[in-house]
Design a protein around this motif. Structure first.
Motif, PDB file in Angstrom:
ATOM      1  N   PHE A   1      -0.254  -6.658 -21.236  1.00 43.71           N
ATOM      2  CA  PHE A   1       0.662  -5.544 -20.977  1.00 43.71           C
ATOM      3  C   PHE A   1       0.072  -4.512 -20.020  1.00 43.71           C
ATOM      4  O   PHE A   1       0.614  -3.421 -19.881  1.00 43.71           O
ATOM      5  CB  PHE A   1       1.062  -4.892 -22.301  1.00 43.71           C
ATOM      6  CG  PHE A   1       1.847  -5.820 -23.192  1.00 43.71           C
ATOM      7  CD1 PHE A   1       3.180  -6.105 -22.933  1.00 43.71           C
ATOM      8  CD2 PHE A   1       1.233  -6.441 -24.277  1.00 43.71           C
ATOM      9  CE1 PHE A   1       3.899  -6.976 -23.745  1.00 43.71           C
ATOM     10  CE2 PHE A   1       1.945  -7.309 -25.093  1.00 43.71           C
ATOM     11  CZ  PHE A   1       3.288  -7.585 -24.820  1.00 43.71           C
ATOM     12  N   PHE A   2      -1.055  -4.860 -19.389  1.00 51.64           N
ATOM     13  CA  PHE A   2      -1.698  -3.987 -18.399  1.00 51.64           C
ATOM     14  C   PHE A   2      -1.966  -2.599 -18.985  1.00 51.64           C
ATOM     15  O   PHE A   2      -1.808  -1.580 -18.313  1.00 51.64           O
ATOM     16  CB  PHE A   2      -0.846  -3.892 -17.122  1.00 51.64           C
ATOM     17  CG  PHE A   2      -0.719  -5.206 -16.397  1.00 51.64           C
ATOM     18  CD1 PHE A   2      -1.647  -5.567 -15.434  1.00 51.64           C
ATOM     19  CD2 PHE A   2       0.306  -6.088 -16.713  1.00 51.64           C
ATOM     20  CE1 PHE A   2      -1.548  -6.796 -14.779  1.00 51.64           C
ATOM     21  CE2 PHE A   2       0.414  -7.313 -16.073  1.00 51.64           C
ATOM     22  CZ  PHE A   2      -0.525  -7.671 -15.095  1.00 51.64           C
ATOM     23  N   THR A   3      -2.382  -2.601 -20.256  1.00 50.75           N
ATOM     24  CA  THR A   3      -2.676  -1.342 -20.940  1.00 50.75           C
ATOM     25  C   THR A   3      -3.767  -0.576 -20.192  1.00 50.75           C
ATOM     26  O   THR A   3      -4.845  -1.110 -19.914  1.00 50.75           O
ATOM     27  CB  THR A   3      -3.139  -1.611 -22.385  1.00 50.75           C
ATOM     28  OG1 THR A   3      -2.129  -2.399 -23.052  1.00 50.75           O
ATOM     29  CG2 THR A   3      -3.354  -0.304 -23.133  1.00 50.75           C
ATOM     30  N   GLY A   4      -3.481   0.660 -19.842  1.00 51.08           N
ATOM     31  CA  GLY A   4      -4.422   1.469 -19.083  1.00 51.08           C
ATOM     32  C   GLY A   4      -4.505   1.096 -17.621  1.00 51.08           C
ATOM     33  O   GLY A   4      -5.251   1.737 -16.867  1.00 51.08           O
ATOM     34  N   ARG A   5      -3.758   0.082 -17.207  1.00 54.07           N
ATOM     35  CA  ARG A   5      -3.789  -0.375 -15.813  1.00 54.07           C
ATOM     36  C   ARG A   5      -2.395  -0.366 -15.173  1.00 54.07           C
ATOM     37  O   ARG A   5      -2.199  -0.926 -14.103  1.00 54.07           O
ATOM     38  CB  ARG A   5      -4.347  -1.809 -15.718  1.00 54.07           C
ATOM     39  CG  ARG A   5      -5.703  -2.032 -16.370  1.00 54.07           C
ATOM     40  CD  ARG A   5      -6.819  -1.272 -15.649  1.00 54.07           C
ATOM     41  NE  ARG A   5      -8.135  -1.733 -16.057  1.00 54.07           N
ATOM     42  CZ  ARG A   5      -8.760  -1.359 -17.159  1.00 54.07           C
ATOM     43  NH1 ARG A   5      -8.168  -0.510 -17.995  1.00 54.07           N
ATOM     44  NH2 ARG A   5      -9.966  -1.819 -17.447  1.00 54.07           N
ATOM     45  N   LEU A   6      -1.435   0.285 -15.826  1.00 52.39           N
ATOM     46  CA  LEU A   6      -0.074   0.300 -15.285  1.00 52.39           C
ATOM     47  C   LEU A   6       0.007   0.945 -13.901  1.00 52.39           C
ATOM     48  O   LEU A   6       0.775   0.471 -13.051  1.00 52.39           O
ATOM     49  CB  LEU A   6       0.880   0.990 -16.260  1.00 52.39           C
ATOM     50  CG  LEU A   6       1.231   0.168 -17.510  1.00 52.39           C
ATOM     51  CD1 LEU A   6       2.098   0.994 -18.454  1.00 52.39           C
ATOM     52  CD2 LEU A   6       1.934  -1.130 -17.141  1.00 52.39           C
ATOM     53  N   PRO A   7      -0.760   2.015 -13.617  1.00 51.99           N
ATOM     54  CA  PRO A   7      -0.723   2.545 -12.246  1.00 51.99           C
ATOM     55  C   PRO A   7      -1.194   1.522 -11.213  1.00 51.99           C
ATOM     56  O   PRO A   7      -0.687   1.500 -10.080  1.00 51.99           O
ATOM     57  CB  PRO A   7      -1.667   3.752 -12.314  1.00 51.99           C
ATOM     58  CG  PRO A   7      -1.628   4.179 -13.743  1.00 51.99           C
ATOM     59  CD  PRO A   7      -1.541   2.891 -14.523  1.00 51.99           C
ATOM     60  N   VAL A   8      -2.142   0.668 -11.599  1.00 50.04           N
ATOM     61  CA  VAL A   8      -2.610  -0.375 -10.684  1.00 50.04           C
ATOM     62  C   VAL A   8      -1.493  -1.387 -10.442  1.00 50.04           C
ATOM     63  O   VAL A   8      -1.230  -1.785  -9.295  1.00 50.04           O
ATOM     64  CB  VAL A   8      -3.854  -1.090 -11.256  1.00 50.04           C
ATOM     65  CG1 VAL A   8      -4.283  -2.240 -10.347  1.00 50.04           C
ATOM     66  CG2 VAL A   8      -4.995  -0.099 -11.437  1.00 50.04           C
ATOM     67  N   LEU A   9      -0.832  -1.813 -11.513  1.00 56.37           N
ATOM     68  CA  LEU A   9       0.277  -2.754 -11.378  1.00 56.37           C
ATOM     69  C   LEU A   9       1.367  -2.164 -10.490  1.00 56.37           C
ATOM     70  O   LEU A   9       1.876  -2.838  -9.571  1.00 56.37           O
ATOM     71  CB  LEU A   9       0.848  -3.086 -12.758  1.00 56.37           C
ATOM     72  CG  LEU A   9       2.079  -3.996 -12.779  1.00 56.37           C
ATOM     73  CD1 LEU A   9       1.753  -5.371 -12.211  1.00 56.37           C
ATOM     74  CD2 LEU A   9       2.626  -4.119 -14.207  1.00 56.37           C
ATOM     75  N   ARG A  10       1.724  -0.941 -10.732  1.00 53.15           N
ATOM     76  CA  ARG A  10       2.756  -0.261  -9.933  1.00 53.15           C
ATOM     77  C   ARG A  10       2.371  -0.240  -8.465  1.00 53.15           C
ATOM     78  O   ARG A  10       3.190  -0.546  -7.579  1.00 53.15           O
ATOM     79  CB  ARG A  10       2.944   1.162 -10.463  1.00 53.15           C
ATOM     80  CG  ARG A  10       3.966   1.999  -9.714  1.00 53.15           C
ATOM     81  CD  ARG A  10       3.978   3.416 -10.284  1.00 53.15           C
ATOM     82  NE  ARG A  10       4.989   4.239  -9.654  1.00 53.15           N
ATOM     83  CZ  ARG A  10       4.821   4.875  -8.499  1.00 53.15           C
ATOM     84  NH1 ARG A  10       3.678   4.752  -7.831  1.00 53.15           N
ATOM     85  NH2 ARG A  10       5.792   5.630  -8.006  1.00 53.15           N
ATOM     86  N   SER A  11       1.129   0.117  -8.186  1.00 49.44           N
ATOM     87  CA  SER A  11       0.661   0.200  -6.797  1.00 49.44           C
ATOM     88  C   SER A  11       0.693  -1.157  -6.110  1.00 49.44           C
ATOM     89  O   SER A  11       1.098  -1.273  -4.945  1.00 49.44           O
ATOM     90  CB  SER A  11      -0.761   0.771  -6.765  1.00 49.44           C
ATOM     91  OG  SER A  11      -1.261   0.805  -5.454  1.00 49.44           O
ATOM     92  N   LEU A  12       0.278  -2.202  -6.821  1.00 50.32           N
ATOM     93  CA  LEU A  12       0.264  -3.546  -6.232  1.00 50.32           C
ATOM     94  C   LEU A  12       1.681  -4.016  -5.895  1.00 50.32           C
ATOM     95  O   LEU A  12       1.914  -4.612  -4.841  1.00 50.32           O
ATOM     96  CB  LEU A  12      -0.396  -4.539  -7.194  1.00 50.32           C
ATOM     97  CG  LEU A  12      -1.902  -4.386  -7.384  1.00 50.32           C
ATOM     98  CD1 LEU A  12      -2.395  -5.304  -8.512  1.00 50.32           C
ATOM     99  CD2 LEU A  12      -2.640  -4.692  -6.089  1.00 50.32           C
ATOM    100  N   VAL A  13       2.616  -3.733  -6.790  1.00 52.17           N
ATOM    101  CA  VAL A  13       4.008  -4.148  -6.539  1.00 52.17           C
ATOM    102  C   VAL A  13       4.575  -3.402  -5.347  1.00 52.17           C
ATOM    103  O   VAL A  13       5.146  -4.019  -4.424  1.00 52.17           O
ATOM    104  CB  VAL A  13       4.877  -3.900  -7.789  1.00 52.17           C
ATOM    105  CG1 VAL A  13       6.357  -4.127  -7.464  1.00 52.17           C
ATOM    106  CG2 VAL A  13       4.440  -4.819  -8.929  1.00 52.17           C
ATOM    107  N   LEU A  14       4.412  -2.098  -5.307  1.00 55.58           N
ATOM    108  CA  LEU A  14       4.964  -1.314  -4.200  1.00 55.58           C
ATOM    109  C   LEU A  14       4.318  -1.693  -2.875  1.00 55.58           C
ATOM    110  O   LEU A  14       4.999  -1.754  -1.832  1.00 55.58           O
ATOM    111  CB  LEU A  14       4.804   0.172  -4.472  1.00 55.58           C
ATOM    112  CG  LEU A  14       5.616   0.749  -5.633  1.00 55.58           C
ATOM    113  CD1 LEU A  14       5.382   2.243  -5.770  1.00 55.58           C
ATOM    114  CD2 LEU A  14       7.103   0.455  -5.461  1.00 55.58           C
ATOM    115  N   SER A  15       3.026  -1.973  -2.890  1.00 55.67           N
ATOM    116  CA  SER A  15       2.340  -2.368  -1.655  1.00 55.67           C
ATOM    117  C   SER A  15       2.888  -3.694  -1.135  1.00 55.67           C
ATOM    118  O   SER A  15       3.069  -3.879   0.074  1.00 55.67           O
ATOM    119  CB  SER A  15       0.833  -2.477  -1.891  1.00 55.67           C
ATOM    120  OG  SER A  15       0.265  -1.236  -2.181  1.00 55.67           O
ATOM    121  N   HIS A  16       3.169  -4.610  -2.056  1.00 54.61           N
ATOM    122  CA  HIS A  16       3.686  -5.920  -1.641  1.00 54.61           C
ATOM    123  C   HIS A  16       5.056  -5.789  -0.973  1.00 54.61           C
ATOM    124  O   HIS A  16       5.391  -6.562  -0.071  1.00 54.61           O
ATOM    125  CB  HIS A  16       3.785  -6.844  -2.846  1.00 54.61           C
ATOM    126  CG  HIS A  16       4.162  -8.255  -2.501  1.00 54.61           C
ATOM    127  ND1 HIS A  16       3.352  -9.091  -1.751  1.00 54.61           N
ATOM    128  CD2 HIS A  16       5.270  -8.978  -2.799  1.00 54.61           C
ATOM    129  CE1 HIS A  16       3.937 -10.267  -1.604  1.00 54.61           C
ATOM    130  NE2 HIS A  16       5.107 -10.220  -2.226  1.00 54.61           N
TER     131      HIS A  16
END
Length: 216
Positions: free
Chosen positions: A197-212
C-alpha cells in the motif's frame, strides 16, 4: 472548497448493469482523460480507497478529467465480482464514455493492485483495436500466485507502460512480478522500503505517476 476541486458521481450503463463512476474534473478544459481502477473488491477495495483517490485527485489537479469506476458489486455498481474478466468489459465502457466527451485527448489508464491487473487487460484490448492508451501505469500489479491463493496472468508487451512496485510488498511478492516481467524484458520501478500500500511512500508513488504522464 477550492474552485479546482470538482468531484461528482454518475451512473453509466455497463454489460452487467449500472456502473457507478466517480468523476474528478478540472475547472478548465482537460488536457487528457484517465481511468483509475481500484484494488480487490473481495478485500474491501473501492473507488474511494486512498490510493486511487490520491492518484485521481492529483491528476485532476494537473488538468486531467478522471473517472474512477466502482467494480461490480461495489457501491452502487451492479453485477457480481468476475475475477477481472467482466471488470475489463466495464472499464472499456467507461473508456468509451470518456472518449466520447473529448475524442481528441490522450488517454491514461492507471490501476492499483487488482485494478492494475484489470487495466493491463484493458490496455491490451485497446491496443489490439488500434486505440491504444498513451499512458499506462500499473502499481502493485499482481502476477502469479498472490496472497489469498488467487492467481493472475496480467497482459504485457504494452507501449507507454510504467510498472511501480514496493520492495517489501508481501501481498504481491516482488520476485513473482519479476518472474513475469523477465521474459518480456519489462522494466519495473521498485520503490525501496515500500509495502503493497506504499505506506509512507505515497508522495513517491504520486510523483512517479505524474512524471510518467509528461513523458512520451
Amino acid at each position: 472548497m477550492k474552485a479546482h476541486l470538482k468531484t461528482g458521481t454518475m451512473r453509466l450503463d455497463g454489460p452487467a448493469g449500472s456502473i457507478e463512476v466517480i468523476v474528478d474534473a478540472p475547472v478548465h478544459p482537460p488536457r487528457g482523460l484517465a481511468v483509475v481502477a481500484h484494488p480487490q473488491p473481495l478485500l474491501g477495495g473501492s473507488a474511494t480507497h486512498k490510493i486511487p483517490q490520491l492518484l485521481a485527485r492529483a491528476m485532476r489537479d494537473e488538468g486531467w478529467l478522471v473517472a474512477r469506476p466502482n467494480f461490480r458489486g461495489v457501491g452502487a455498481s451492479q453485477g457480481t465480482h468476475d475475477g477481472g474478466i467482466g471488470e475489463t468489459d466495464d472499464v472499456m465502457a467507461v473508456v468509451a464514455w470518456l472518449r466520447s466527451t473529448h475524442p481528441e485527448l490522450p488517454l491514461a489508464l492507471i490501476g492499483f493492485s487488482f485494478g492494475a491487473f484489470v487495466q493491463s487487460r484493458v490496455a491490451r484490448r485497446l491496443a489490439d483495436l488500434g486505440e491504444a492508451a498513451r499512458h499506462v501505469v500499473l502499481a502493485g500489479l499482481p502476477a502469479g500466485e498472490v496472497e489469498g491463493q488467487r492467481r493472475y496472468e496480467p497482459e504485457g508487451g504494452l507501449s507507454g507502460l510504467l510498472i511501480i512496485h514496493g520492495e517489501n510488498d508481501t501481498r504481491v511478492a516482488l520476485g513473482a512480478l519479476l518472474d513475469w516481467a523477465r521474459p518480456l524484458s519489462q522494466p519495473v520501478m521498485v520503490v525501496p522500503g515500500a509495502d503493497h500500500f506504499f505506506t509512507g511512500r505515497l508522495p513517491v508513488l504520486r510523483s512517479l505517476v505524474l512524471s510518467h504522464l509528461t513523458c512520451i
